[in-house]
Design a protein around this motif. Sequence first.
Motif, PDB file in Angstrom:
ATOM      1  N   LEU A  94       0.932  -1.313   0.079  1.00 43.15           N
ATOM      2  CA  LEU A  94      -0.061  -0.059   0.078  1.00 43.15           C
ATOM      3  C   LEU A  94       1.009   1.366  -0.006  1.00 43.15           C
ATOM      4  O   LEU A  94       0.323   2.463  -0.572  1.00 43.15           O
ATOM      5  N   PHE A  95       2.050   1.106   0.463  1.00 44.17           N
ATOM      6  CA  PHE A  95       2.567   2.615   0.744  1.00 44.17           C
ATOM      7  C   PHE A  95       3.925   2.837   0.063  1.00 44.17           C
ATOM      8  O   PHE A  95       4.294   3.824  -0.390  1.00 44.17           O
ATOM      9  N   THR A 155      -1.610   2.107  -4.548  1.00 36.60           N
ATOM     10  CA  THR A 155      -1.747   3.381  -3.939  1.00 36.60           C
ATOM     11  C   THR A 155      -2.990   3.765  -4.097  1.00 36.60           C
ATOM     12  O   THR A 155      -3.612   3.467  -5.111  1.00 36.60           O
ATOM     13  N   PRO A 156      -3.786   4.885  -3.299  1.00 29.18           N
ATOM     14  CA  PRO A 156      -4.993   5.406  -3.576  1.00 29.18           C
ATOM     15  C   PRO A 156      -4.982   6.071  -4.785  1.00 29.18           C
ATOM     16  O   PRO A 156      -6.196   5.575  -5.470  1.00 29.18           O
TER      17      PRO A 156
END
Lengths: 284, 771
Positions: B671-672, B754-755
Motif C-alpha cells: 500500500l505505501f 496506492t490510492p
Amino acid sequence: MKAAAFDYLRPAGLGEALALLATHKDDCKILAGGQSLVPAMNFRLARPAILIDINDLDELDYLRADADQLKIGALTRHAAFHRPVVEGPLGTLLAKVVRHIAHYPIRQRGTFAGSLSHADPASEWCLVATTLRAEMVAKSARGERVIAASDFFHGTFTTALEPDEILAEIRLPLMTPDWRVGFYEFSRRAGDFALGMAVAATRVEDGTIREARLAVGGVADRAIRLGLLEDQLVGKPASLAIIDAIAREARGMIEPNGDIHASPEYRRDLIAASVKRALTEALA
Amino acid sequence: MNWIGRRLPRLEDPALLKGGGSYVADRAAKAAAVSFVRSPVARGTIVDIEIPSDATVFTGRDLVDVKPIRPILHRPDYVAIGQPVLPIDRVSFCGQALAVVVADDAALAEDIAEQVFVDIDVADAIINFETALAPDATPVHPEAASNVLVEGRMKTQGLDKVFADAAEIVALDVRSHRQSAAPMENRGGLAEYDAGSGRVTLTASVQMPHMLRTGIADTLDMPESDLRVIAPDVGGGFGQKMSLFPEYVVLVWLARKLKRSVAWIEDRRENLLASAHSRDQAFSLRGAFAKDGRLLGLEADLRSNIGAFSCYPVTCGVEPLMAFAELPGPYDFAEYGVRSRGVTTNTCMMAPYRGVSRPTLTFSMERMMDVAAKRLGIDAAEIRRRNLIKAFPHRSPTGLVYDEGSYLQAMEVAIDAADLPAFRARQSALRTLGRYLGVGISVFSERTGYGTPAYAARGMDIVPGYEIVDCSMDPSGDVVLRIGSSPHGQGLKTSLAQLVSDELGIEPHRIRIISGDTDATPYGWGTFASRSMVIAGAASKLAAGKIAVKLKTIAATLMETSSDNIELKDGWARVSHSNQAMEIGALARAAYHQSHRFEGLLPGLHENAVYDPGGTFSNACHIAFVEVDIETAGVRVDRFLVVEDAGVLINPMIVDGQITGGVAQGIANALFEEIVYDDTGNLLTASFADYLPPTAAEIPEIEIMHMETVSPESVTKAKGVGEGGAIGAPAAVVNAICDALSPFGIELFELPATPQRIREALRRAGGASYA
Ligand SMILES: Cc1cc2nc3c(=O)[nH]c(=O)nc-3n(C[C@H](O)[C@H](O)[C@H](O)COP(=O)(O)OP(=O)(O)OC[C@H]3O[C@@H](n4cnc5c(N)ncnc54)[C@H](O)[C@@H]3O)c2cc1C
C-alpha cells in the motif's frame, strides 16, 4: 544532514526580539517550535545566518477569548488545542483538526503561529484561518498591523509578513452555538500532510442554511476559500442534494496541483470527497 | 526444565531498552567525520572535480589502485560489472559517491562537501525497462553488449502441449515498484587505525562482517589479518546491510592513508538515494488451467531492474535467479517455461531485501489464482486446494526439492479462523450502504536455511551457506558460544541460548554469545535468507552436544556409572534411577583442573561444529481483510491473519515478532512504499515525507497461528521464518482490495496499490462517483 553554520540569539522580551529583527531582517529567521524550520535547515534548504529564538517571550504564550474573538499568542503550541479551548463550535473544530497535524511529539513543540508563518499549502491551521477569516497581528519595531487572512497567504511558504515582522497573534472569530462545523482530511499515513482536506461551517435556521464557510486545502499553493459556493449554500435547504451539488462544483472549479502522491485528477476527487464529508458533518 | 518452546523475554532487550545498546554512531564520537560528495545526476562523464583549497578531499584519482567491486557468477549468461569505489570518469546513478571529505565534525564535512564542484557532462539516463530493453538502447556499461547482465531460461518438454490443451489461459502483467528496506538505523562505519600494529578495525552496521573483511581486503589488496570488522548492535538490515559498499572500502582506505580514525554515519537521504533498492520488477505470466481449476503449466517472462551495479557477494543474479527458480511456489504442476532477466539501469543498485523476489512472485501467482478462480467460477480457496503441493518430498519443475510442509492444512486452519461465511454476510450487507469490504488469501512457500549447494547451483564465485560455531564451557560451568552468524536485531542470541540450554542442562542466562567480530568468531556468513536459526542454530546445537557428551563422560567417571545413565538438566548431571547427582559447574571444573582423571578425553571443554544443510521449506497462509473507501480510494487493513509453519518454534514470541514485522513490511509493500525516479534518474523520494513506511496506525494487530511440521532436513527442527511475513502480505492485501472492488470488476496488478492507482482503476471501471 547537518545544518549550515548559523548564529543563535535568544531575546528575553518582545521589544528586544523586534529590535533584532529590525537589525538583521533577511539574514535572520525566527525559531518557534522548530518543527518546520529545523528539518529545512538540516536539509540545507533553509540557511539563515542568524536564528532568533522566540521561546523565551512569555508575553506571546497565551490563548484568550474575548467577546467575539479567540486570540492565539505566537507561542501557543498545537497541543494546546487537543481539548476544546473555548466552548462551542470553534473549540470543537480546532480540537478535531489538531489531531491531523503531524504526531504527538511534534504537536508539543510546533506552534499555531509557526504554521501560519511557514504557510505550507497543506497546513491545517492555514486552512482553518482561511475558512474562518482570521486576522493576523504582525508586530515590528515599526509598529503593528492587522492582516486579513485573504491578504496574508501569498503562496507556498510565502506570506505578507515582512522580514522584520513577527506574527504575534492570530484572531479567530468565535462562533455562536448555532453554528455546526465539519472537517475532513485525506492523507496517506496518520500525521502526514493532507493530499486534500476541507473545512465547512454552517448556520442553519429551520432547515435553511443562513450562513456558510467553506474552504479546501492541500490541493493548491494555498488554502482556497470557496466563496462562490458559500453564497450558493446560503438560502438553500440543508439536504443531501445540495451537498452533492456543491461537492461536484468544488471538484470542477479548482485547478489542483499534482505530485507523486496525487495527480491533479486524483486531487479533484479528493476535493469532492472532502467537501462532501465536511459539509455532511456540518449539516448533520 | 525445557527451554525450547518458551516465550523467553529477549536476553538482548534490557540493554537495548535502557539505552545500553551500542551502535556505530555511539562509538564514533572521537573520530574525524567523513562526508561523501554524491552525483546530482544519473549518468554522465566526469569532466572535472574542483576541490576547495586546504580541505581534505579525495576523488577516484586518488584511489586508482583500489580494485573495483566485481562479484562473479560462473554462468555463461552473466556479465561481470565492476563498481569503482569512487569513479574516475563515468557516473552511473544519481547519488553515487564521487569524492570523499574528511573534517573535524559532520557539519564541517558537509560544508566542505558543498564546496566541491563536480563538472559532469550529462548524458540521457536509462531508468526503466522500456528504455533499457529497447533494441537500440545504449548499454549502461560499455563493457556489456546489452543491458541484460544475467539471464536464466528453461522450458519443460510438455509446456506447449498443456497450453494447447488448456481450458483457460490466464495472462497477467504484474508490476512491483521499487522499494527500500529502510532499516531504522542507516548504514555507518567507523574505521580506526592502530599505530602499533598497523591494523584497522572497521566497526560497521552490517549483516556479514566476515564477508566485508574479505571484500575490503581484496579490493585494497591487503592481508585479511590486517583488518578486523565488528558489527556492533545493528538497528535492522533486512538484507540492505549484506553487501560490500564502496563507502566501507573508502573508510578503511582513509584510515590507512591518514593514519587516523574516521567515521561516516549515513543520513536518511543518503540511505534512500545510495544504499540499495529492491523489488523493481515486471513479471508477465501465462497460466494454463484445466476446466477443474488445476494449473497445468506456467510460462513467465520476468524482468528485474538491478540498478547500476551488481551487489557483492550475492550479485545481481539474486532477484532474477530466485524468481526463475522459485516462481512455482506452493503449487504442484509440472510444465514450466521461464525467461528471467536482470536489467541494468542508471539507478541505485539492487540488493536483497527480506523475501528477495518472493513478495513479487507470490503476488504474481496469487493474483493469477484469484483471476483464474473467477474466470472458471471456482472459489478462491477451492482453486488453491486443487493445486497446492500435497505429497512430500515434492520436486518442483526447476528441480527444487521441498521437504515436508503443510500447505493445504495451513490454509484450512486460516480459512476456519477467518470465518468467511460471517464475513461474506457482513460484506454484502455493507455494500448496500456503499461500504466496500474485501478478503484476500495468499499461500506461499519459503525456501529457508539453505547451505552451499543452493548457492553453488547459482554459479556463485563466493559460495556462502555453512556456519561454524565454537562452543566452550568455562570451569564455572558458564558457556561461551562464538558464532559466525551476525544478528541484526532479531533476538538470535536468545533463541540460540535456549537451544544450547536444553543441550547442556543449564539456564539461558549462563550462555554468552559472541558474534559480529572477525577477531573473536569463526568465519561465517552472517544473517540473511532466513538462515540463522536453522544453520547457526544447528551448528550451536551440535557443538554444545559434543560438550554434553564430554560432560556425561566426566560425570559417569566421577559417579562410577555409565554415561548412558546421565541426564543433564536444571544445572545438574543426574544418574537415572538414583538420587546421585553432581552440579554441572563441578564437572566443568573437573574437566579443566582434574583432566588427568579422564582417560581418553582432552582437557577442557571446547568444541566446534559446522553445519551446511540443503535447506528446508517453510510455508504459510495469510488472509487479509480490508475496507476500501471508493471516493478517496483509501484502504484500511482491518484484520490480518497468519498461519505459519516454520517447524518447531524455539521461542514463539520471537517468531511472532518476526512475522509481525514482516507483515508490516509486506503491508508497506502492498500500500505505501515506493521509490520514485523522474525521467532523468533524479530521486523524488529522498525522505520519509515522500517515501512512506507505514506507522503503527496503519498496521492492524497481526493474528498468528502456528503449525509445527517436523522436517528431517533441520537439526533443530526449526525452519526459517525471517522473511515469510513480507512475502505473503502484499498478495493477501491486494487480493482483498480486488475482492472489495469486485462489483466494479477491478483487478489490480501493481505494487503498491496506492490510492491514486486504485482511484484511477475505479475511474476506468466507471466506479468513480464523481465523473
Ligand atoms: C514529521 C512532521 C509532520 C508534520 N505534519 C504536519 C501536518 O500534517 N500539518 C501541518 O500543518 N504541519 C505539519 N508539520 C509541521 C508542524 O506543524 C510545524 O510545527 C509547523 O509547520 C511550524 O511551526 P513551528 O512552531 O514548529 O515553526 P518553526 O519551524 O520554528 O518555523 C517555521 C517558519 O515560520 C517562521 N516563524 C515561526 N514563528 C513565527 C512567528 N511567530 N512570526 C513570524 N515567523 C515565524 C520561522 O521563521 C520559519 O520560517 C509536520 C512536521 C513534521 C516534522
